[in-house]
Every structure is written in structure tokens, then in C-alpha cells.
Design a protein around this motif. Structure first.
Motif, PDB file in Angstrom:
ATOM      1  N   SER A   1       2.026   1.459   4.871  1.00 53.25           N
ATOM      2  CA  SER A   1       0.899   2.683   4.828  1.00 53.25           C
ATOM      3  C   SER A   1      -0.018   1.995   5.290  1.00 53.25           C
ATOM      4  O   SER A   1      -0.404   0.714   5.173  1.00 53.25           O
ATOM      5  N   GLU A   2      -1.559   2.541   6.501  1.00 54.40           N
ATOM      6  CA  GLU A   2      -2.257   2.020   7.129  1.00 54.40           C
ATOM      7  C   GLU A   2      -3.401   1.338   5.698  1.00 54.40           C
ATOM      8  O   GLU A   2      -3.424   1.842   4.757  1.00 54.40           O
TER       9      GLU A   2
ATOM     10  N   GLU B   1       0.829  -1.337   0.303  1.00 56.85           N
ATOM     11  CA  GLU B   1       0.239   0.109  -0.077  1.00 56.85           C
ATOM     12  C   GLU B   1       0.716   1.144   0.474  1.00 56.85           C
ATOM     13  O   GLU B   1       0.547   1.910  -0.724  1.00 56.85           O
TER      14      GLU B   1
ATOM     15  N   ALA C   1      -6.766   0.026   5.164  1.00 54.86           N
ATOM     16  CA  ALA C   1      -8.431   0.709   5.224  1.00 54.86           C
ATOM     17  C   ALA C   1      -9.057  -0.770   5.249  1.00 54.86           C
ATOM     18  O   ALA C   1      -9.510  -1.812   4.546  1.00 54.86           O
ATOM     19  N   GLY C   2      -9.949  -0.679   6.556  1.00 55.45           N
ATOM     20  CA  GLY C   2     -11.043  -1.849   6.233  1.00 55.45           C
ATOM     21  C   GLY C   2     -10.931  -2.997   6.740  1.00 55.45           C
ATOM     22  O   GLY C   2     -11.520  -3.627   6.812  1.00 55.45           O
TER      23      GLY C   2
END
Length: 208
Positions: free
Chosen positions: A186-187, A136, A189-190
Motif C-alpha cells: 500500500s502506498e 502499511e 502518504a506523505g
């Protein structure tokens, strides 16, 4: 009967999220010197099931073997029956960020990356989130899938009962925040938020 500490359950859900397994444009096998046979058989099975068109294997030299991880894995995959033409071997990466950055460059030398919209990450079960977070960060915009490989000889849901498996999961939990702060990841999502306030006893909790 083993009972998992509630904080360990939250940590496991974060570090080893349930990621969909689906067919992708590219398979990406993150190099390893642990469980090589299990990784190769998992990747070979995925290829037989049509889960990717090309397999990128990234991994450089690590201690204990003068050959790059990618070469060792690639040779075994060919022995198992995978056509060499389907393999892209990246042999210089020394960490997960380099796996993605150098691996992406190696793949670009073979095909147009504009046609790569999805990647199936194949890697250690205990580090699956970090692999996806690295993708990501350094290759954003992809649809991501995952194939976590468990080479510990115990069911994944019993990870806390196995000393090495447990240590690796907790190490991942400890280092992800620092890697995020330093811009390595990077984090996702979800896939849940970092469980920031585990009880002090979580890391030391007995599996008994």
C-alpha cells in the motif's frame, strides 16, 4: 566529481525516503543474509538508546545457510548483549509480505497487539520504502519509523556510484508498481509520488 542524473535523484527520493527515526513500541528487523553484522550492530545501538521495547526479527532459510536468517541475527544480537527475552524470532518467512504477516503472528503469541501502536522498521537502505509499504498493507494503522542500514561501504548519497547499491535501488524502483498492482503493498502518504516518467537514460546513466 560524480554528478547524479536528475531522474536518479527522483528515484532515490522515492525508494529511500527520509523517514523519521523515533522510539516505537516494537522494532522490526527484516531478515537479511547481506550485511548481517551491520544490521545487528544497528539494532543493538537502537536498543541501547531505548528506541523499542521488543525486537521482532523475521526471516527464514535462504540459500547458502541452513539456518533461518532470524536465528543467525538473533544469536549475534545476544552475543552483542541483547537479552534473549526482548527478541521475538520468526523463522519461516520467505518474502517481505510473509515477514510482516508471519512476524505479526509471532509477536501476537508474545504480547497483545492492541498495545502496539508504532513500529520502527530496520532494513536495507535500498528497500526501506518497500518495507514500510508492506507494513502499511498488512499491518495498517501504525505510526511508522525507519532505520535504514547501509552496508555497502559508501555514503548513501553516493549510492549511484556503487554498482550493487545502484542496481538494488533501481530494481526496487522497477518492481514497486507491479507489487502495488498485485496488492502486495500500500502506498505511503506523505512520502512523495512514484516518479512515473523518468528519462529512458536514467537506468543506464553513467555515475561518472
Amino acid at each position: 566529481m560524480s554528478v547524479m542524473h536528475p531522474d536518479l535523484s527522483a528515484i532515490a527520493a522515492y525508494v529511500m525516503p527520509a523517514v523519521p527515526l523515533r522510539a516505537c513500541d516494537v522494532g522490526f528487523l527484516f531478515g537479511t543474509r547481506h550485511g548481517v553484522e551491520e544490521f545487528c550492530r544497528a539494532a543493538h545501538d537502537l536498543w541501547q538508546r531505548g528506541m523499542f521495547r521488543v525486537l521482532l526479527v523475521s526471516g527464514g532459510v535462504t540459500r547458502g545457510d541452513a539456518r533461518p536468517e532470524a536465528e543467525v541475527i538473533g544469536a549475534r544480537l545476544v552475543e552483542l548483549g541483547m537479552p534473549p527475552a526482548l527478541l521475538v524470532l520468526e523463522t519461516a518467512a520467505a518474502n517481505t509480505g510473509e515477514n510482516v504477516m508471519l512476524g505479526r503472528a509471532a509477536l501476537a503469541a508474545r504480547m497483545d497487539l492492541a498495545g502496539v501502536r508504532s513500529v520502527l522498521a530496520i532494513g536495507k537502505a535500498c528497500a526501506m520504502r518497500r518495507y514500510l509499504m508492506t507494513l502499511e498493507r498488512h499491518w495498517p494503522g501504525l505510526a511508522l519509523a525507519g532505520c535504514p542500514v547501509n552496508y555497502f561501504g559508501i555514503a548513501t548519497e553516493r549510492w549511484h556510484e556503487h554498482p550493487e547499491f545502484r542496481a538494488r535501488v533501481l530494481a526496487e524502483y522497477d518492481k514497486i508498481p507491479g507489487y502495488l498492482e498485485r496488492g502486495f503493498l500500500s502506498e505511503l502518504a506523505g512520502y512523495g509520488a512514484y516518479p512515473r516518467k523518468p528519462l529512458a537514460s536514467a537506468s543506464a546513466s553513467s555515475a561518472a
